[in-house]
Design an enzyme around this catalytic site. Structure first.
Site, PDB file in Angstrom:
ATOM      1  N   ASP A 109      20.928  53.432  43.002  1.00 29.14           N
ATOM      2  CA  ASP A 109      21.375  53.959  41.832  1.00 29.14           C
ATOM      3  C   ASP A 109      21.677  55.565  42.094  1.00 29.14           C
ATOM      4  O   ASP A 109      20.965  56.450  41.484  1.00 29.14           O
ATOM      5  CB  ASP A 109      20.572  53.772  40.652  1.00 29.14           C
TER       6      ASP A 109
ATOM      7  N   TYR B 177      25.050  52.765  54.190  1.00 25.14           N
ATOM      8  CA  TYR B 177      25.018  51.242  53.982  1.00 25.14           C
ATOM      9  C   TYR B 177      26.147  50.525  54.680  1.00 25.14           C
ATOM     10  O   TYR B 177      26.589  49.391  54.452  1.00 25.14           O
ATOM     11  CB  TYR B 177      24.921  50.846  52.656  1.00 25.14           C
TER      12      TYR B 177
ATOM     13  N   GLU C 231      20.249  44.035  50.868  1.00 26.77           N
ATOM     14  CA  GLU C 231      19.765  45.654  50.857  1.00 26.77           C
ATOM     15  C   GLU C 231      19.689  46.093  49.337  1.00 26.77           C
ATOM     16  O   GLU C 231      20.207  45.357  48.497  1.00 26.77           O
ATOM     17  CB  GLU C 231      20.902  46.679  51.221  1.00 26.77           C
TER      18      GLU C 231
ATOM     19  N   LYS D 184      22.704  42.098  39.804  1.00 23.79           N
ATOM     20  CA  LYS D 184      21.989  43.177  39.228  1.00 23.79           C
ATOM     21  C   LYS D 184      20.550  42.620  38.525  1.00 23.79           C
ATOM     22  O   LYS D 184      20.358  41.420  38.258  1.00 23.79           O
ATOM     23  CB  LYS D 184      22.884  43.637  38.043  1.00 23.79           C
TER      24      LYS D 184
ATOM     25  N   CYS E 236      -7.297  68.379  13.460  1.00 24.96           N
ATOM     26  CA  CYS E 236      -8.166  69.157  13.060  1.00 24.96           C
ATOM     27  C   CYS E 236      -7.652  69.986  11.634  1.00 24.96           C
ATOM     28  O   CYS E 236      -8.409  70.738  11.156  1.00 24.96           O
ATOM     29  CB  CYS E 236      -8.953  70.177  14.150  1.00 24.96           C
TER      30      CYS E 236
ATOM     31  N   CYS F  17      -1.596  73.220  18.586  1.00 19.47           N
ATOM     32  CA  CYS F  17      -2.533  73.336  17.525  1.00 19.47           C
ATOM     33  C   CYS F  17      -3.570  74.384  17.879  1.00 19.47           C
ATOM     34  O   CYS F  17      -4.119  74.837  19.149  1.00 19.47           O
ATOM     35  CB  CYS F  17      -3.582  72.425  17.761  1.00 19.47           C
TER      36      CYS F  17
ATOM     37  N   CYS G 290     -11.121  71.728  17.654  1.00 16.50           N
ATOM     38  CA  CYS G 290     -10.257  70.769  17.478  1.00 16.50           C
ATOM     39  C   CYS G 290     -10.705  69.582  18.315  1.00 16.50           C
ATOM     40  O   CYS G 290     -10.732  69.615  19.547  1.00 16.50           O
ATOM     41  CB  CYS G 290      -8.832  70.867  17.746  1.00 16.50           C
TER      42      CYS G 290
ATOM     43  N   LYS H  34      20.361  47.847  46.004  1.00 16.01           N
ATOM     44  CA  LYS H  34      21.705  48.762  45.553  1.00 16.01           C
ATOM     45  C   LYS H  34      21.044  49.927  44.705  1.00 16.01           C
ATOM     46  O   LYS H  34      20.561  49.863  43.782  1.00 16.01           O
ATOM     47  CB  LYS H  34      22.227  47.874  44.485  1.00 16.01           C
TER      48      LYS H  34
ATOM     49  N   CYS I  69      -2.535  70.634  12.304  1.00 18.39           N
ATOM     50  CA  CYS I  69      -2.883  69.720  13.467  1.00 18.39           C
ATOM     51  C   CYS I  69      -3.363  68.439  12.667  1.00 18.39           C
ATOM     52  O   CYS I  69      -3.940  68.323  11.711  1.00 18.39           O
ATOM     53  CB  CYS I  69      -3.964  70.302  14.131  1.00 18.39           C
TER      54      CYS I  69
END
Ligand code: IVH
Length: 784
Positions: free
Chosen positions: A124, A232, A120, A320, A417, A444, A450, A122, A414
């Site tokens: 997290d 599980y 299966e 793992k 520009c 900006c 721009c 694992k 910016c």
């Protein structure tokens, strides 16, 4: 350093990390680093049994119960499993298993002895144990220290995938089921953007998010979090249960528990390794985070024979994967300018392999994130990769900061520009007062002047879900902008064959194709058009809500922020973004040019009935942000004074008849300010102009289908008199008016209809002839 000192040091350090991980849901080192310390301690303890201690982190799991939670004691301890990274360690495990199962041929060359394993992923997340009595969920606990955990029953009950009552038959009582509570990658992403929006802390990874969400003292918070569950196994004695692990899971599935879709039963350790490889290849595509796969001896009898060793079963192994989180150094920060002008800092990293991919950049989202992380150039950071998502900086390892680390300055101009860069303003409310503070996002101010914003605005405008203009990729847009051929989306509709045929990659055929695609895009739906405009924070969904509720571009463009907040899922922040966008001279002129250049919006129409129904005077008062006056106060005020004008004109005595003294004074004070009166009046005027009527509130409350709508009857009707038609419409909640205006929802026109019908057609109103009207009535359950 002596072995004993190092052992004590490691124990203290690991205990501290356990506390941070399990209790604060905020680890300060990566899982891989933790594993390394853990293995070092385990090795030293094995070499020096004289320093054995029951309280060593190698002998315990997890951490103590968080204060505020009741405890649950697990009938069978919740254990951990041995975890390994290397193939050789996996083979060692298989060898030990084969040696431990006496039924297998004990031949020294027992290569033929093949063990059946259940494999299966694992997950997290965090482990929970659920107890069902007579098929009903009766208790739920976290792992805690393995023996006692936190009672999280109230929170677990809010998780949709956990059954409250078992389905099917034959379950033992009590039945204990163990599994993982987790969050999908998408769930985490959504939760984090919601958290960000309300200025709350975001979660570094799904595990912390799942743990932080489940371990809430207020289960209403848990309910709003996208938690999932996957079972599980069942612990301990397996009387009344099937005799293999996989069959037990299948049984659990039939009783209503989710189990992993990736569960596989395989023969022998090579097949386990192949499983590890194949899941590993799909790791990025899985909907959830995994840190490995788990192999379990499938036969329960064999599991029982193998038994346990200190805190781990001998029949299970976690294999793992390389961690998705790694440490590296930030060598610089660049700033990128996005479609809406948001200036996004990007961390340039010393390249590092993260789970098989070389990572050299990580997004920092916005300036606020830099402040939150306390990041400086030169810092060692932990970065995390999740699927195809751009890697993120999870945290700064401040202990590793070099002396010459440099602060990251907020850019003033910016980088593309040169226009001024300004923080967005956030409205903050505290104690009824509204103040503005700098938001986390810096923008900006150059807008379409721009080049970075212009290019992305156009890429967005032509994209498939917006105006859907095929044949205009990022490269071509870049060329068109750089060549000065387009300075706004409206210019697309002025492009000529000569303009584009000489551009790189634009032969005759594709030029013609592009021009045809542009011409084809001239009749977008209102929703698509609004989305294509690229208003900050307005995605497809919000664009649809605006189009559906307000019905016309005209209304969307003039809508006041307070009016917009009546629409589903539009908060004041977004409402201001929308309003500001259309207030902007330049944006208005681009829209005007688009319409001049032949764009014709489709599906424009009426104000939606639900919207008309959602507008009430009390709602309006509540939206004015009068200190200490919330929805209930607003209701009371309206019940007593009935109209906005009366509320504005009311003196302290009138107001105190409806409200507590403090609230009454607040209302008085609020409306003494002329700007506030004007705001309230303009919101009310706009709501009325949009076709909503306070009078319709009662009918709306009864849920009538035409509540808030105005209908007009004209011409002669043959199958019923005008009066009967009027009665029927009114019984559906509509108001029947004598003249046609833009506020009319529908005109029923019989033979001989004249100027009213002409006007309705001119205004583009919905018109029904008698047959269509009768059909409509019968749809509403009214026979003629
Ligand atoms: S079996 C006695 N199966 O990993 C064996 N654990 O160290 C009990 N986990 O925190 C665990 N996915 O919550 C098992 N498919 C899976 C799992 C799984 C995740 C977690 C478990 C525990 C840790 C085991």
């Amino acid at each position: 350093m002596t072995a004993e000192t190092r052992i004590l040091e490691l124990r203290a350090e690991l205990l501290e990390h356990n506390r941070r991980y399990y209790q604060d849901d905020e680890p300060s080192i990566s899982d891989a680093e933790y594993d390394q310390l853990f293995i070092e301690l385990k090795t030293l303890e094995a070499k020096h049994p004289e320093f054995f201690s029951e309280s060593s982190p190698t002998q315990t799991v997890g951490a103590a119960v968080l204060p505020g939670f009741k405890q649950v004691t697990h009938s069978v301890p919740m254990l951990s499993i041995q975890s390994v990274f290397d193939e050789s360690q996996v083979r060692d495990f298989d060898r030990r298993v084969r040696g431990g199962i006496s039924q297998l041929p004990t031949d020294l060359f027992a290569s033929a002895a093949v063990v059946e394993y259940a494999c299966e992923p694992k997950l997290d997340g965090l482990a929970v144990s659920l107890v069902y009595i007579d098929g009903v969920l009766a208790s739920a606990g976290t792992r805690g220290d393995g023996t006692t955990g936190e009672d999280v029953l109230a929170n677990v009950r809010t998780i949709n995938s956990i059954p409250h009552r078992l389905t099917g038959t034959g379950w033992p009582s009590p039945l204990e089921v163990r599994g993982e509570v987790y969050m999908t990658k998408l769930g985490l992403e959504r939760l984090n953007s919601a958290q960000e929006e309300i200025g709350k802390k975001t979660f570094a990874n799904p595990r912390n998010a799942a743990a932080g969400s489940l371990r809430q003292l207020d289960s209403r918070i848990t309910k709003r979090r996208p938690l999932e569950f996957c079972s599980y196994g069942v612990p301990g004695g397996h009387n009344e249960m099937p005799d293999t692990h996989a069959a037990i899971l299948e049984q659990l599935r039939q009783w209503g528990f989710p189990i992993s879709e990736e569960l596989e039963v395989v023969q022998g350790i090579d097949a386990c390794l192949a499983y590890h490889k194949s899941i590993g290849e799909r790791r990025d595509d899985l909907a959830y985070d995994i840190d490995g796969v788990v192999y379990k001896v499938n036969s329960i009898a064999d599991q029982q024979q193998l038994g346990f060793r200190s805190r781990e079963p001998r029949w299970a192994l976690a294999h793992k994967y390389p961690p998705m989180e790694r440490e590296t150094v930030v060598v610089g920060v660049d700033f990128q300018v996005g479609r809406t002008g948001a200036v996004t800092p990007v961390a340039r990293l010393k390249p590092v392999q993260v789970a098989g991919v070389v990572v050299s950049n990580a997004t920092l989202h916005n300036m606020g994130e830099i402040f939150r992380l306390g990041l400086m150039v030169g810092d060692t950071v932990s970065i995390r990769r999740a699927g195809d998502v751009i890697p993120q900086v999870v945290k700064v390892i401040t202990e590793k900061r070099p002396a010459d680390a440099e602060e990251i300055p907020v850019p003033k101009a910016c980088p593309i520009c040169g226009s001024l860069v300004e923080p967005t303003q956030l409205k903050k409310r505290a104690k009824g007062r509204v103040s503005m503070t700098d938001g986390a996002v810096y923008r900006c101010t150059g807008r379409l002047a721009c080049a970075a914003q212009l290019k992305q605005a156009i890429v967005h405008f032509v994209s498939r879900r917006a105006m859907d203009i095929e044949g205009l990729g990022e490269k071509s847009v870049e060329q068109l902008v750089d060549e000065g051929l387009i300075a706004s989306p409206a210019d697309l509709y002025r492009l000529k064959f000569e303009d584009i045929v000489d551009l790189e990659g634009f032969a005759e055929v594709s030029s013609n194709k592009l021009l045809a695609a542009i011409a084809d895009s001239k009749r977008p739906s209102l929703a698509r058009f609004i989305y294509a405009l690229g208003i900050p924070d307005v995605g497809e969904e919000t664009a649809k809500v605006l189009a559906r509720s307000l019905g016309s571009l005209q209304r969307v463009m003039v809508a006041l922020p307070q009016v917009l907040t009546y629409l589903p899922d539009i908060g004041l922040e977004v409402a201001h973004e929308i309003h500001n966008f259309f207030e902007d001279e330049h944006n208005r002129s681009v829209i005007a040019q688009l319409l001049e250049n032949g764009l014709q919006l489709q599906e424009e129409g009426e104000l939606a009935a639900e919207f008309a129904a959602s507008t009430t005077l009390a709602g309006l008062i509540a939206k004015l942000d009068i200190p200490s006056v919330g929805p209930t106060g607003a209701e009371k005020l309206v019940a007593k004074l009935q109209s906005l004008e009366r509320i504005i004109a009311a003196d302290g005595i009138d107001l105190r008849q409806a409200l507590a003294a403090k609230q009454a004074d607040a209302v008085r004070e609020f409306f003494l300010v002329e700007a506030n009166q004007a705001l309230a009046r303009s919101v009310e005027a706009q709501l009325r102009e949009f076709g909503m009527h306070w009078e319709s509130e009662k009918k709306v409350a009864q849920g009538l289908p035409l509540a808030g709508q105005t209908w007009v009857l004209t011409g002669s009707l043959e199958r019923m008199s005008r009066d009967v038609a009027k009665d029927k419409l009114e019984s559906l909640g509509a108001k029947v008016a004598g003249s046609v205006s833009a506020k009319t929802h529908c005109v029923v026109a019989g033979p001989g209809a004249g100027s009213k019908l002409a006007k309705a057609i001119e205004l583009g109103l919905r018109v029904l002839d008698e047959d269509a009207f009768v059909a409509f009535l019968s749809e509403q359950g009214i026979a003629v």
